[in-house]
Design an enzyme around this catalytic site. Sequence first.
Site, PDB file in Angstrom:
ATOM      1  N   GLU A  62      45.456 -33.516-135.105  1.00 24.98           N
ATOM      2  CA  GLU A  62      45.227 -34.261-134.008  1.00 24.98           C
ATOM      3  C   GLU A  62      45.945 -33.491-132.994  1.00 24.98           C
ATOM      4  O   GLU A  62      45.080 -33.369-131.681  1.00 24.98           O
ATOM      5  CB  GLU A  62      45.384 -35.595-133.980  1.00 24.98           C
ATOM      6  N   CYS A  85      48.593 -40.710-138.142  1.00 23.24           N
ATOM      7  CA  CYS A  85      49.580 -41.384-138.478  1.00 23.24           C
ATOM      8  C   CYS A  85      50.215 -42.134-137.347  1.00 23.24           C
ATOM      9  O   CYS A  85      49.822 -41.995-136.098  1.00 23.24           O
ATOM     10  CB  CYS A  85      50.871 -40.041-138.992  1.00 23.24           C
ATOM     11  N   THR A 171      45.662 -17.438-178.134  1.00 17.73           N
ATOM     12  CA  THR A 171      46.104 -17.009-176.722  1.00 17.73           C
ATOM     13  C   THR A 171      46.863 -15.541-176.958  1.00 17.73           C
ATOM     14  O   THR A 171      47.487 -15.059-175.859  1.00 17.73           O
ATOM     15  CB  THR A 171      47.175 -18.042-176.399  1.00 17.73           C
ATOM     16  N   MET A 173      47.728 -12.259-180.197  1.00 20.96           N
ATOM     17  CA  MET A 173      47.784 -11.776-181.459  1.00 20.96           C
ATOM     18  C   MET A 173      49.169 -12.489-182.381  1.00 20.96           C
ATOM     19  O   MET A 173      49.981 -12.847-181.814  1.00 20.96           O
ATOM     20  CB  MET A 173      47.975 -10.397-181.492  1.00 20.96           C
ATOM     21  N   ALA A 174      48.809 -12.520-183.604  1.00 18.92           N
ATOM     22  CA  ALA A 174      50.007 -12.815-184.363  1.00 18.92           C
ATOM     23  C   ALA A 174      51.462 -12.458-184.026  1.00 18.92           C
ATOM     24  O   ALA A 174      52.358 -12.986-184.220  1.00 18.92           O
ATOM     25  CB  ALA A 174      49.703 -12.627-185.938  1.00 18.92           C
ATOM     26  N   ARG A 194      48.743 -20.888-158.164  1.00 23.07           N
ATOM     27  CA  ARG A 194      49.748 -21.028-158.008  1.00 23.07           C
ATOM     28  C   ARG A 194      50.024 -21.235-156.517  1.00 23.07           C
ATOM     29  O   ARG A 194      50.786 -21.994-155.872  1.00 23.07           O
ATOM     30  CB  ARG A 194      50.722 -20.125-158.302  1.00 23.07           C
ATOM     31  N   ASP A 210      58.093 -13.593-171.947  1.00 22.65           N
ATOM     32  CA  ASP A 210      57.523 -12.920-171.093  1.00 22.65           C
ATOM     33  C   ASP A 210      58.518 -12.257-169.909  1.00 22.65           C
ATOM     34  O   ASP A 210      58.053 -11.264-169.080  1.00 22.65           O
ATOM     35  CB  ASP A 210      56.452 -13.316-170.367  1.00 22.65           C
ATOM     36  N   ARG A 217      52.310 -13.625-156.358  1.00 26.90           N
ATOM     37  CA  ARG A 217      52.341 -12.303-155.864  1.00 26.90           C
ATOM     38  C   ARG A 217      51.170 -11.994-154.923  1.00 26.90           C
ATOM     39  O   ARG A 217      50.018 -12.061-155.391  1.00 26.90           O
ATOM     40  CB  ARG A 217      51.912 -11.452-157.079  1.00 26.90           C
ATOM     41  N   GLY A 311      53.287 -22.540-173.170  1.00 27.61           N
ATOM     42  CA  GLY A 311      52.880 -22.214-174.376  1.00 27.61           C
ATOM     43  C   GLY A 311      52.240 -23.148-174.850  1.00 27.61           C
ATOM     44  O   GLY A 311      52.085 -24.457-174.397  1.00 27.61           O
TER      45      GLY A 311
END
Length: 379
Positions: A62, A85, A171, A173-174, A194, A210, A217, A311
């Site tokens: 406003e 407000c 999500t 590989m083994a 994000r 990780d 970014r 995870g």
Amino acid sequence: MTKDIQQSQADIDRQYMQLAIDLAKKGHFTTSPNPRVGCVIVNHGEIVGQGFHEKAGEGHAEVHALDSAGEQAIGATAYVTLEPCSHYGRTPPCALGLVNAQVKRVVVAMVDPNPQVSGNGIKLLEEAGIEVTVGVLEAQAEALNPGFIKLMRTAMPYVRCKLAASLDGKTAMASGESKWITGEQAREDVQRLRAQSCAVLTSAQSVLTDNAKMNVRWQQLGDLKNSYPEEKLRQPVRVVLDSKNRLTPDLELFSISSKIIIVGTGLENKHQWPHFVEHITVKSASGQIDLADCLQQLAKRGFNDILVECGATLAGAFIEQSLIDELILYQAPKLIGGDGKNLIEMPSVQQLAQAKQLAITSMTMVGNDIKIVAKITES
């Protein structure tokens, strides 16, 4: 004839309110934790002023609209996506600003959900002799601010959980190899998630696995970079659950000097941390962090829109405890096979009847990946 005139006015109100909503969206990545609000001022069928809330602590929608309208606000109609407000905070009350500007009418999309101030702005306007209309495009206005609204109504934040997997629900590989399951455009979309959030929440395990920074970014924001200069980039607070004090200050997480909150259960921590790191203690549940208490503590600090990136175990725990408002799943056109790591772990689900039911709200392509947005239903 009267009905036709009323209908015409209703159409006009919707038209200008839609413009105000479109303006509010311009603050999508910058206003947090404040709500996104737009305002349009119309006099004799012409837009004479418009504005939106850009950043917490700065002028409300406003204020910007009245500044651009100047004396043309006298006798005008103001369209605002959220009730003006009525209290003094870091800025003066907007309702009083509209009164002093001598507008004739105010159209409000939705009443402020804060129970302490709800309706007070409208009352102030009406007591000053200004005509007030409420509820124009209310649903669209509510969609602008799910976090702000939920926090005000329930004292809990709106929580999104981001997941990424192959088409067969794996999500990694083994061996743990996971870069990259999804494509570049999906990863850019996650950066935008994000950027719009008050906080990004993860686990110490995810950070350690990780060596993740968990920041936004700017280079990876895609087309958003064209309207979001790097110098205005707002980093969400990074929240890390660390019940066993496994984090250390040498991790990449701490190379970015934006706010970090480490959540624990009271174990002594002897590290020397950077000045932007805060430790908070929450309740313990079966030796683990009490997730509900964690969210309540974050809500008390004003975090109303939280993105969970973690995870399978922690994501599953949030879902099992019904603490997730929205799931966002990116599925890549890849098949990993049975030895790959599962998307989520939910030990409590032992029978098909216990499976969590989802209501899919959207399904789109992001590059070559499928993006599914869903809510968890009660049944």
